[in-house]
Each structure stands twice: as structure tokens, then as C-alpha cells.
Write a protein that holds these residues in place. Structure first.
Motif, short mmCIF file in Angstrom:
data_model
loop_
_atom_site.label_atom_id
_atom_site.label_comp_id
_atom_site.label_asym_id
_atom_site.label_seq_id
_atom_site.Cartn_x
_atom_site.Cartn_y
_atom_site.Cartn_z
N SER A 1 20.75 28.88 -67.81
CA SER A 1 22.10 28.94 -67.26
C SER A 1 22.11 28.47 -65.81
O SER A 1 21.09 28.47 -65.13
CB SER A 1 22.65 30.36 -67.35
OG SER A 1 21.98 31.18 -66.40
N LYS A 2 23.29 28.12 -65.35
CA LYS A 2 23.44 27.68 -63.96
C LYS A 2 23.05 28.79 -62.99
O LYS A 2 22.36 28.55 -62.00
CB LYS A 2 24.89 27.24 -63.73
CG LYS A 2 25.11 26.48 -62.45
CD LYS A 2 26.50 25.85 -62.45
CE LYS A 2 26.75 25.04 -61.23
NZ LYS A 2 26.18 23.72 -61.24
N ALA A 3 23.45 30.02 -63.28
CA ALA A 3 23.11 31.16 -62.41
C ALA A 3 21.60 31.38 -62.38
O ALA A 3 21.02 31.63 -61.32
CB ALA A 3 23.83 32.42 -62.89
N TYR A 4 20.97 31.31 -63.56
CA TYR A 4 19.51 31.49 -63.63
C TYR A 4 18.82 30.41 -62.80
O TYR A 4 17.88 30.68 -62.04
CB TYR A 4 19.04 31.44 -65.08
CG TYR A 4 17.53 31.39 -65.21
CD1 TYR A 4 16.77 32.55 -65.09
CD2 TYR A 4 16.88 30.18 -65.42
CE1 TYR A 4 15.39 32.51 -65.19
CE2 TYR A 4 15.50 30.12 -65.52
CZ TYR A 4 14.76 31.29 -65.41
OH TYR A 4 13.39 31.23 -65.50
N ASN A 5 19.27 29.17 -62.93
CA ASN A 5 18.63 28.06 -62.22
C ASN A 5 18.83 28.15 -60.71
O ASN A 5 17.96 27.76 -59.95
CB ASN A 5 19.11 26.72 -62.78
CG ASN A 5 18.47 26.41 -64.11
OD1 ASN A 5 17.35 26.84 -64.39
ND2 ASN A 5 19.18 25.69 -64.96
N GLU A 6 19.96 28.67 -60.29
CA GLU A 6 20.18 28.88 -58.85
C GLU A 6 19.12 29.85 -58.31
O GLU A 6 18.53 29.63 -57.26
CB GLU A 6 21.59 29.43 -58.62
CG GLU A 6 21.94 29.63 -57.17
CD GLU A 6 22.15 28.35 -56.40
OE1 GLU A 6 21.96 28.37 -55.17
OE2 GLU A 6 22.48 27.31 -57.00
N LYS A 7 18.89 30.95 -59.05
CA LYS A 7 17.88 31.94 -58.64
C LYS A 7 16.47 31.36 -58.72
O LYS A 7 15.65 31.60 -57.83
CB LYS A 7 17.98 33.19 -59.51
CG LYS A 7 19.22 34.01 -59.24
CD LYS A 7 19.30 35.22 -60.16
CE LYS A 7 20.60 35.95 -59.97
NZ LYS A 7 20.77 37.04 -60.94
N THR A 35 16.82 27.26 -49.02
CA THR A 35 18.02 27.30 -49.85
C THR A 35 17.69 26.82 -51.27
O THR A 35 16.59 26.33 -51.53
CB THR A 35 19.14 26.41 -49.28
OG1 THR A 35 18.67 25.07 -49.19
CG2 THR A 35 19.61 26.89 -47.93
N SER A 36 18.70 26.95 -52.14
CA SER A 36 18.56 26.48 -53.52
C SER A 36 19.76 25.63 -53.91
O SER A 36 20.89 25.97 -53.56
CB SER A 36 18.46 27.68 -54.48
OG SER A 36 18.51 27.23 -55.83
N HIS A 37 19.49 24.56 -54.62
CA HIS A 37 20.55 23.78 -55.24
C HIS A 37 20.56 24.01 -56.75
O HIS A 37 21.40 23.44 -57.44
CB HIS A 37 20.38 22.29 -54.95
CG HIS A 37 20.67 21.92 -53.54
ND1 HIS A 37 20.65 20.62 -53.10
CD2 HIS A 37 20.98 22.67 -52.44
CE1 HIS A 37 20.95 20.58 -51.81
NE2 HIS A 37 21.14 21.81 -51.39
N GLY A 38 19.61 24.79 -57.25
CA GLY A 38 19.56 25.05 -58.69
C GLY A 38 19.50 23.76 -59.47
O GLY A 38 18.70 22.88 -59.19
N GLU A 39 20.39 23.64 -60.45
CA GLU A 39 20.40 22.42 -61.28
C GLU A 39 21.37 21.36 -60.75
O GLU A 39 21.56 20.33 -61.39
CB GLU A 39 20.72 22.76 -62.73
CG GLU A 39 22.08 23.38 -62.96
CD GLU A 39 22.31 23.76 -64.41
OE1 GLU A 39 23.21 23.15 -65.02
OE2 GLU A 39 21.60 24.64 -64.92
#
Length: 197
Positions: free
Chosen positions: A137-143, A169-173
């Protein structure tokens, strides 16, 4: 495979009266990657466009055409300006094995090179940005991206990183290197980008 790159910029220097040149002039020099931009200079003789490396135009209006400046003259007239230029940012891409915070062996071997760059430049600002592929998920990938970035920042600090500023910082996906559909395990997207400024 990791990459290093620098941002290209078009540079120009202004030689002012005061011992460095007989007439004030502006000259266009190449960026570190060899590219040049262009400048337009307006004088009493009109507008002169300079778009070739090491070409210049006098600012006193004595000529409306550009002329080439030899390297020895550039060195003489602009040694102080060149010495004052800050180093361009340098970036490293460090890649991860799937689903976690373990670097590939090749990327793990690049950590000392990142640290060496900071040592050579002296006090620097360092940014560490985590990225993921589109699996999960987008939220998982951000973390996950943030966990990767924090892990790299920790490794750098434990190995002697001396930075004026460290931003993690994170950009996730988001900001994929290789655009893929959802749920695609793409190795080039599983990365942390470390930029030294």
C-alpha cells in the motif's frame, strides 16, 4: 546499479576593472558536464548573445560582437571567482533488497565513498530520501521508505558522518525511477538517494 550525478549549471563570470582586466567583460564558461547555456548582454552597441564556451563580450559598449577568451587569460582574470565557487551537489543512489532495509552488497560497499565525499568537502548539508517500488500500500511504502532513509542516516552517522545538516525523508512509491503499475517489484525503485551539498 548505483549512479552518481551532478546538477548542470551554466556559469558566467564578470571581470571588473581593478587589476584583473583592461576592460570589463562577461564570459560564458562550461558547466562541469561540458554543457553551456547562453547569456545576452545589452550595451550601447545593442544586445549581444553569447552561447559558445569561453566566449565573451565587453561591457563598455566598445564592441557588439563576442570574442573568444583563451584559457590562460580566464585563469588570470577569474582565479578568485573560480576558487570561490561552491562544489556542486553530489548524489548517490543506494539500492535495497526487496521488502526491507537491507542494502544490496554493491550499494553497501558505497557507504565509505559517501563518507569520503563529505570528508573531502568539509562541513556539508546531507539529505537522505527513501524510496520504494509499488508493491504494497501507499501508506506502507511511505513508512518503508522512511525506514530505509533512517537506516542509511544511522549507518552514515555511526561511521563518522560530520554534517552541518542531515535531513531524512521518504517519498515512498512516489518519484519512481522506472514507472511501473501497482504491485510491481522493480529493483531500481527500491532505493535511498543521498545528496551531499
Amino acid at each position: 546499479m548505483s549512479r552518481q550525478y551532478t546538477h548542470a549549471v551554466a556559469l558566467f563570470f564578470l571581470a571588473l576593472l581593478g587589476g584583473c582586466a583592461s576592460k570589463p567583460y562577461v564570459v560564458l564558461v562550461a558547466s562541469p558536464d561540458g554543457s553551456t547555456g547562453a547569456i545576452e548582454v545589452r550595451t550601447a552597441k545593442g544586445i549581444t548573445r553569447v552561447d559558445r564556451k569561453d566566449h565573451a563580450v565587453n561591457l563598455d559598449g566598445s564592441s557588439a560582437t563576442s570574442f573568444q577568451v583563451a584559457e590562460p587569460k580566464l585563469d588570470k582574470d577569474f582565479s578568485a571567482a573560480r576558487a570561490a565557487q561552491p562544489a556542486l551537489p553530489k548524489s548517490y543512489l543506494l539500492y535495497f533488497k526487496t521488502g526491507g532495509t537491507s542494502l544490496t552488497e554493491k550499494s553497501q560497499a558505497e557507504i565509505p565513498e559517501v563518507l569520503q565525499t563529505v570528508r573531502e568537502r568539509g562541513p556539508s548539508a546531507v539529505s537522505v530520501i527513501g524510496h520504494t517500488d509499488t508493491v504494497g500500500s501507499k501508506a506502507y511504502n511511505e513508512k518503508l521508505g522512511l525506514s530505509r532513509a533512517r537506516d542509511i542516516a544511522r549507518q552514515l552517522q555511526e561511521n563518522g558522518l560530520q554534517a552541518l545538516e542531515l535531513v531524512v525523508t521518504s517519498h515512498g512509491e512516489d518519484n519512481l525511477l522506472l514507472k511501473t503499475p501497482d504491485n510491481t517489484p522493480e529493483p531500481t525503485n527500491r532505493r535511498v538517494e543521498v545528496t551531499v551539498r
